[in-house]
Design an enzyme around this catalytic site. Structure first.
Site, PDB file in Angstrom:
ATOM      1  CE  LYS A  14      -2.325  -0.952   3.792  1.00 50.00           C
ATOM      2  NZ  LYS A  14      -1.747  -2.240   4.211  1.00 50.00           N
ATOM      3  NE  ARG A  89      -4.170  -1.226  10.261  1.00 51.80           N
ATOM      4  CZ  ARG A  89      -3.086  -0.680   9.692  1.00 51.80           C
ATOM      5  NH1 ARG A  89      -3.087   0.572   9.337  1.00 51.80           N
ATOM      6  NH2 ARG A  89      -2.022  -1.414   9.466  1.00 51.80           N
ATOM      7  NE  ARG A 123       7.399  -2.885   6.099  1.00 49.21           N
ATOM      8  CZ  ARG A 123       6.074  -2.760   6.161  1.00 49.21           C
ATOM      9  NH1 ARG A 123       5.402  -2.280   5.139  1.00 49.21           N
ATOM     10  NH2 ARG A 123       5.430  -3.156   7.233  1.00 49.21           N
ATOM     11  NE  ARG A 153       6.220  -0.755  10.007  1.00 54.52           N
ATOM     12  CZ  ARG A 153       5.045  -0.665   9.417  1.00 54.52           C
ATOM     13  NH1 ARG A 153       4.951  -0.081   8.238  1.00 54.52           N
ATOM     14  NH2 ARG A 153       3.970  -1.150   9.981  1.00 54.52           N
ATOM     15  NE  ARG A 164       1.988  -4.913  11.181  1.00 52.99           N
ATOM     16  CZ  ARG A 164       2.996  -4.823  10.311  1.00 52.99           C
ATOM     17  NH1 ARG A 164       4.141  -5.420  10.567  1.00 52.99           N
ATOM     18  NH2 ARG A 164       2.857  -4.141   9.206  1.00 52.99           N
TER      19      ARG A 164
HETATM   20  P1  AMP Z   1       0.897   0.527   9.024  1.00 50.96           P
HETATM   21  O1  AMP Z   1       2.108   1.373   8.830  1.00 50.96           O
HETATM   22  O2  AMP Z   1      -0.291   0.981   8.233  1.00 50.96           O
HETATM   23  O3  AMP Z   1       1.180  -0.945   8.866  1.00 50.96           O
HETATM   24  O4  AMP Z   1       0.463   0.727  10.560  1.00 50.96           O
HETATM   25  C1  AMP Z   1       1.322   0.367  11.615  1.00 50.96           C
HETATM   26  C2  AMP Z   1       0.543   0.241  12.920  1.00 50.96           C
HETATM   27  O5  AMP Z   1      -0.031   1.503  13.277  1.00 50.96           O
HETATM   28  C3  AMP Z   1      -0.625  -0.727  12.895  1.00 50.96           C
HETATM   29  O6  AMP Z   1      -0.231  -2.076  13.096  1.00 50.96           O
HETATM   30  C4  AMP Z   1      -1.463  -0.195  14.057  1.00 50.96           C
HETATM   31  O7  AMP Z   1      -0.883  -0.546  15.299  1.00 50.96           O
HETATM   32  C5  AMP Z   1      -1.305   1.316  13.902  1.00 50.96           C
HETATM   33  N1  AMP Z   1      -2.350   1.877  13.001  1.00 50.96           N
HETATM   34  C6  AMP Z   1      -2.149   2.443  11.782  1.00 50.96           C
HETATM   35  N2  AMP Z   1      -3.306   2.840  11.229  1.00 50.96           N
HETATM   36  C7  AMP Z   1      -4.279   2.512  12.122  1.00 50.96           C
HETATM   37  C8  AMP Z   1      -5.685   2.622  12.130  1.00 50.96           C
HETATM   38  N3  AMP Z   1      -6.348   3.153  11.086  1.00 50.96           N
HETATM   39  N4  AMP Z   1      -6.365   2.181  13.216  1.00 50.96           N
HETATM   40  C9  AMP Z   1      -5.721   1.657  14.281  1.00 50.96           C
HETATM   41  N5  AMP Z   1      -4.389   1.489  14.334  1.00 50.96           N
HETATM   42  C10 AMP Z   1      -3.662   1.912  13.267  1.00 50.96           C
END
Ligand code: AMP
Length: 209
Positions: A14, A89, A123, A153, A164
């Site tokens: 994404k 989400r 990554r 990360r 996740r």
């Molecule tokens: P990402 O970079 O999109 O994979 O997000 C990393 C982490 O941030 C996720 O695993 C969640 O812990 C938190 N996070 C990001 N976006 C959201 C969201 N829309 N709702 C809740 N937690 C989020």
């Protein structure tokens, strides 16, 4: 107006594709994960709590996410559209988004799980600008975007990745049906080469007005 949501499991590409959409259409890339990693909340205790949730691979509470996104979408650069990466989400977040702004199209990046595991394992993120890269495409140990130092990360650790995925299956996958029912869902096969996926993604975004 192009108000686009990018949907797909962790590691489906994404963020990488969002950067391309941004370049092509001049709309801002709003990554809630990146917002959470880069910013600190005013309340230090709440901030620690939130960072711990992210490190465990769980979801930050809807109210907090909705507020963060609402504030961001009210900024001037979102006037002609935006690309949301990592939000909504949950069903609650999707309902909030619909009530606040409405969405023109939802792009689902479909990628088989085996490929995702490989992608997440490789990554690397830039500790300076936050850009994501895959080791197979890196020519040196530096960020191709800014020359910054690269790292991994914390939530890409295998046990956190498993969590996740569970969270995605439970809370986020149901959004696919929601958006399909609204006639907004566009599926892209995200398993091809980076260039092929990008060209399909851009074609979909072009058609979403
Ligand atoms: P990402 O970079 O999109 O994979 O997000 C990393 C982490 O941030 C996720 O695993 C969640 O812990 C938190 N996070 C990001 N976006 C959201 C969201 N829309 N709702 C809740 N937690 C989020």
């Amino acid at each position: 107006m192009r108000r686009i949501v990018l949907l797909g499991p962790p590691g489906s590409g994404k963020g990488t594709q969002a950067v391309k959409i941004c370049e092509e259409f001049g709309i801002p890339h709003i990554s809630t994960g990146q917002m959470l990693r880069e910013s600190s909340l005013d309340d230090p205790e709440l901030d620690r709590e939130m960072k711990a949730i992210v490190a465990r691979g769980e979801l930050v509470p809807d109210d907090l996410m909705n507020e963060l996104v609402k504030e961001r979408l009210n900024e001037d650069d979102c006037a002609n559209g935006f690309i949301l990466d990592g939000y909504p989400r949950t069903m609650e977040q999707a309902a909030f988004l619909d009530s606040e702004v409405g969405i023109d199209g939802v792009l689902l990046l479909d990628v088989p799980l085996e490929l995702i595991a490989e992608r997440l394992g490789g990554r690397r993120v830039c500790l300076n600008c936050g850009a994501s890269h895959h080791v197979s495409r890196l020519k040196s140990g530096e960020c191709p975007a800014c020359g910054g130092e690269l790292g991994t990360r914390r939530d890409d650790a295998p046990e956190t990745v498993r969590r996740r995925f569970q969270v995605y299956e439970l809370s986020t996958r149901p959004l696919i049906e929601r958006y399909a029912k609204q006639g907004k869902l566009m599926r892209v096969d995200g398993s091809g080469s980076f260039e092929d996926v990008t060209s399909d993604v851009l074609a979909c975004v072009r058609s979403a007005v």
